[in-house]
Scaffold this active site. Structure first.
Site, PDB file in Angstrom:
ATOM      1  N   TRP A 137      49.710  54.019  46.013  1.00 55.24           N
ATOM      2  CA  TRP A 137      50.949  54.630  46.463  1.00 55.24           C
ATOM      3  C   TRP A 137      50.744  56.241  46.659  1.00 55.24           C
ATOM      4  O   TRP A 137      50.107  56.868  45.888  1.00 55.24           O
ATOM      5  CB  TRP A 137      51.870  54.499  45.289  1.00 55.24           C
ATOM      6  CG  TRP A 137      53.355  54.871  45.521  1.00 55.24           C
ATOM      7  CD1 TRP A 137      54.011  54.861  46.661  1.00 55.24           C
ATOM      8  CD2 TRP A 137      54.211  55.601  44.506  1.00 55.24           C
ATOM      9  NE1 TRP A 137      55.323  55.485  46.369  1.00 55.24           N
ATOM     10  CE2 TRP A 137      55.258  56.142  45.391  1.00 55.24           C
ATOM     11  CE3 TRP A 137      53.981  56.261  43.263  1.00 55.24           C
ATOM     12  CZ2 TRP A 137      56.538  56.816  44.583  1.00 55.24           C
ATOM     13  CZ3 TRP A 137      55.180  56.913  42.705  1.00 55.24           C
ATOM     14  CH2 TRP A 137      56.139  57.236  43.374  1.00 55.24           C
ATOM     15  N   ASP A 218      51.044  51.695  35.961  1.00 57.58           N
ATOM     16  CA  ASP A 218      51.997  51.975  36.654  1.00 57.58           C
ATOM     17  C   ASP A 218      52.751  50.589  36.721  1.00 57.58           C
ATOM     18  O   ASP A 218      52.214  49.772  37.324  1.00 57.58           O
ATOM     19  CB  ASP A 218      51.964  52.665  37.745  1.00 57.58           C
ATOM     20  CG  ASP A 218      53.103  52.866  38.578  1.00 57.58           C
ATOM     21  OD1 ASP A 218      54.307  52.518  38.324  1.00 57.58           O
ATOM     22  OD2 ASP A 218      53.186  53.993  39.608  1.00 57.58           O
ATOM     23  N   LYS A 253      63.783  48.923  41.153  1.00 55.92           N
ATOM     24  CA  LYS A 253      63.475  47.717  42.011  1.00 55.92           C
ATOM     25  C   LYS A 253      64.104  46.628  41.237  1.00 55.92           C
ATOM     26  O   LYS A 253      64.774  45.927  41.980  1.00 55.92           O
ATOM     27  CB  LYS A 253      62.122  47.427  42.337  1.00 55.92           C
ATOM     28  CG  LYS A 253      61.139  48.581  42.251  1.00 55.92           C
ATOM     29  CD  LYS A 253      61.227  49.350  43.634  1.00 55.92           C
ATOM     30  CE  LYS A 253      60.392  50.708  43.364  1.00 55.92           C
ATOM     31  NZ  LYS A 253      60.077  51.260  44.815  1.00 55.92           N
TER      32      LYS A 253
HETATM   33  N1  KET Z   1      55.278  53.442  41.247  1.00 55.39           N
HETATM   34  C1  KET Z   1      55.151  52.808  42.146  1.00 55.39           C
HETATM   35  C2  KET Z   1      53.761  51.930  42.408  1.00 55.39           C
HETATM   36  C3  KET Z   1      55.869  52.739  43.328  1.00 55.39           C
HETATM   37  O1  KET Z   1      56.066  52.013  44.168  1.00 55.39           O
HETATM   38  C4  KET Z   1      57.065  53.464  43.145  1.00 55.39           C
HETATM   39  C5  KET Z   1      58.025  53.513  44.256  1.00 55.39           C
HETATM   40  C6  KET Z   1      57.658  54.233  42.045  1.00 55.39           C
HETATM   41  C7  KET Z   1      56.314  54.229  41.050  1.00 55.39           C
HETATM   42  C8  KET Z   1      58.635  55.177  41.952  1.00 55.39           C
HETATM   43  O2  KET Z   1      59.619  54.423  41.244  1.00 55.39           O
HETATM   44  P1  KET Z   1      60.979  55.363  41.015  1.00 55.39           P
HETATM   45  O3  KET Z   1      61.606  54.432  39.802  1.00 55.39           O
HETATM   46  O4  KET Z   1      61.744  55.036  42.223  1.00 55.39           O
HETATM   47  O5  KET Z   1      60.434  56.686  40.851  1.00 55.39           O
HETATM   48  N2  KET Z   1      57.705  53.120  45.681  1.00 55.39           N
HETATM   49  C9  KET Z   1      58.536  53.053  46.765  1.00 55.39           C
HETATM   50  C10 KET Z   1      59.520  54.062  47.022  1.00 55.39           C
HETATM   51  C11 KET Z   1      58.989  55.521  47.258  1.00 55.39           C
HETATM   52  O6  KET Z   1      57.973  55.754  47.866  1.00 55.39           O
HETATM   53  O7  KET Z   1      59.724  56.358  46.361  1.00 55.39           O
HETATM   54  C12 KET Z   1      57.694  52.839  47.836  1.00 55.39           C
HETATM   55  O8  KET Z   1      56.463  53.021  47.755  1.00 55.39           O
HETATM   56  O9  KET Z   1      58.148  52.746  48.987  1.00 55.39           O
END
Ligand code: KET
Length: 405
Positions: A137, A218, A253
């Site tokens: 990511w 993660d 998610k």
């Molecule tokens: N870890 C991973 C692997 C991940 O894909 C995301 C979000 C997050 C953490 C962040 O989670 P949050 O609870 O929103 O802080 N990924 C998606 C959204 C983004 O880029 O913010 C994505 O990869 O599309």
């Protein structure tokens, strides 16, 4: 009034935009009616809508009867939320949970957990570098570099097979300096959808132990791979093996509550005293960043996770999301297989897990998908399968066939 004649900020470069979030903005501004967003990692239902889960609605309705005061939360967050995070990640009866050797705090999404952990590591392991999978990511690198740590990568994805380069990954980790930080995805790897098998996790553990590495796991898609417990099996295997490690979890998610910014950071320690000390310094880290976490989303999630009926409902909802994504993977594969009649192998679509597949499409093909067909993927060729619906999957398959022809 005297307006300034020159900007104080003339040396500040413009922001190039985030590779994922800026695509979302471009998508929203696109007037074409047949547009399809397969870029950001967000779950949409078969109508293409962001769902409000019935479990969340019920918890929120109940809470609205009894809103109460909104004091500052403790720095570490709501106690029942933190306990529920531990049960969800490690299993209720796990020895590490029962013995109190896990320090957990409520964070601003999974990103907040990563950042708080990164700040802590920078302070207490100042020379340690971070190794992330190639690819990972995009924001992993940004968050750890932003905390002042050097970020490197280890081999992970094998473009030749669309699978994992496990031997190269293991060999690379086996050569790291002691106390290096290794970022691992628990399941539903972003961006490739390629995960370690249970056997591969078991083969990785001795390397982590013998090299004295610090795993940082993660877990952002719990429930989207094989199930809530199954997707956390790596965390449980590490804890069973006596490894001390970090885990950042996201509820964005699996609760479809992106904007509430709910997640956690858990640090599995050797014993309760160590966990208490770590929790104390994590609190200090939060206090000097944003002081205390917000109330609303965490109250809703706490209610769902702690009420057996709501929890059972939520578990079914995560299963339904997972099954819909799988059905879309199969449908896209079937349409592409029919079009290509064996001239190209799309089997990766059903082998990769979670929300994402790595399509192998290059940047120019991704650009043509967007410009000519209004189908949005991330530049790397990452496709978010949950943007597919019964109504758009044929259009997407046609568009892929057109750019691959
Ligand atoms: N870890 C991973 C692997 C991940 O894909 C995301 C979000 C997050 C953490 C962040 O989670 P949050 O609870 O929103 O802080 N990924 C998606 C959204 C983004 O880029 O913010 C994505 O990869 O599309």
């Amino acid at each position: 009034m005297t307006a300034p004649t020159s900007s104080l900020f003339s040396h500040v470069p413009p922001y190039a935009g985030d590779p994922i979030l800026s695509l979302m903005e471009a998508f929203q501004a696109d007037p074409r009616p047949n547009k399809v967003s397969l870029s950001i990692g967000v779950y949409f239902d078969d109508e293409g809508r962001l769902p409000v889960l019935p479990s969340v609605r019920q918890a929120e309705t109940a809470l609205s009867q009894d809103i109460g005061a909104r004091p500052y939360l403790p720095i570490e967050g709501i106690a029942e939320f933190r306990a529920a995070v531990q049960r969800l990640l490690f299993g209720a009866g796990h020895e590490a949970v029962a013995s109190g050797r896990i320090a957990t705090l409520q964070t601003l999404g999974g990103s907040g957990g990563l950042k708080v952990g990164a700040d802590f590591l920078r302070r207490y392991f100042p020379g340690a570098g971070v190794w992330v999978s190639d690819p990972t990511w995009d924001n992993h690198r940004a968050i750890f570099e932003g905390a002042g740590l050097d970020v490197h990568s280890y081999p992970y994805y094998d473009p030749a097979t669309g699978g994992l380069s496990f031997d190269r990954m293991l060999a690379s980790l086996d050569a790291l300096p002691p106390r290096s930080i290794v970022l691992l995805h628990a399941s539903c790897h972003n961006p490739t959808g390629v995960d370690l098998s249970k056997t591969q996790w078991q083969a990785l553990i001795p390397v982590l132990r013998e090299r004295e590495l610090i795993p940082f796991v993660d877990i952002a898609y719990q429930g989207f791979g094989d199930g809530l417990d199954e997707d956390a099996c790596a965390l449980r295997a590490l804890a069973d093996a006596g490894i001390q490690f970090f885990a950042a979890n996201s509820f964005s998610k699996n609760f479809s509550m992106y904007g509430e910014r709910c997640g956690g950071l858990s640090v599995v320690c050797s014993d309760r005293d160590a966990a208490d000390t770590v929790l104390g310094q994590l609190k200090a880290t939060v206090r000097r960043n944003y002081s205390t976490p917000p109330t609303h989303g965490a109250r809703v999630i706490t209610r769902v996770l702690n009420d057996p009926t709501l929890f059972a409902l939520w578990r079914d909802e995560t299963a339904a999301m997972r099954q819909r994504i799988r059905a879309m993977r199969e449908r896209l594969l079937a349409v592409l297989d029919e079009k290509f009649q064996g001239r190209r192998d799309f089997g990766y679509l059903v082998r990769q897990r979670g929300m994402f597949s790595y399509t192998g499409l290059d940047e120019s093909q991704v650009a043509r998908l967007r410009d000519d067909h209004a189908v949005y993927l991330v530049r790397s060729g990452r496709m978010c399968l949950s943007g597919l619906t019964g109504a758009n999957v044929d259009h997407v398959a046609q568009a892929m066939a057109a750019v691959l022809a």
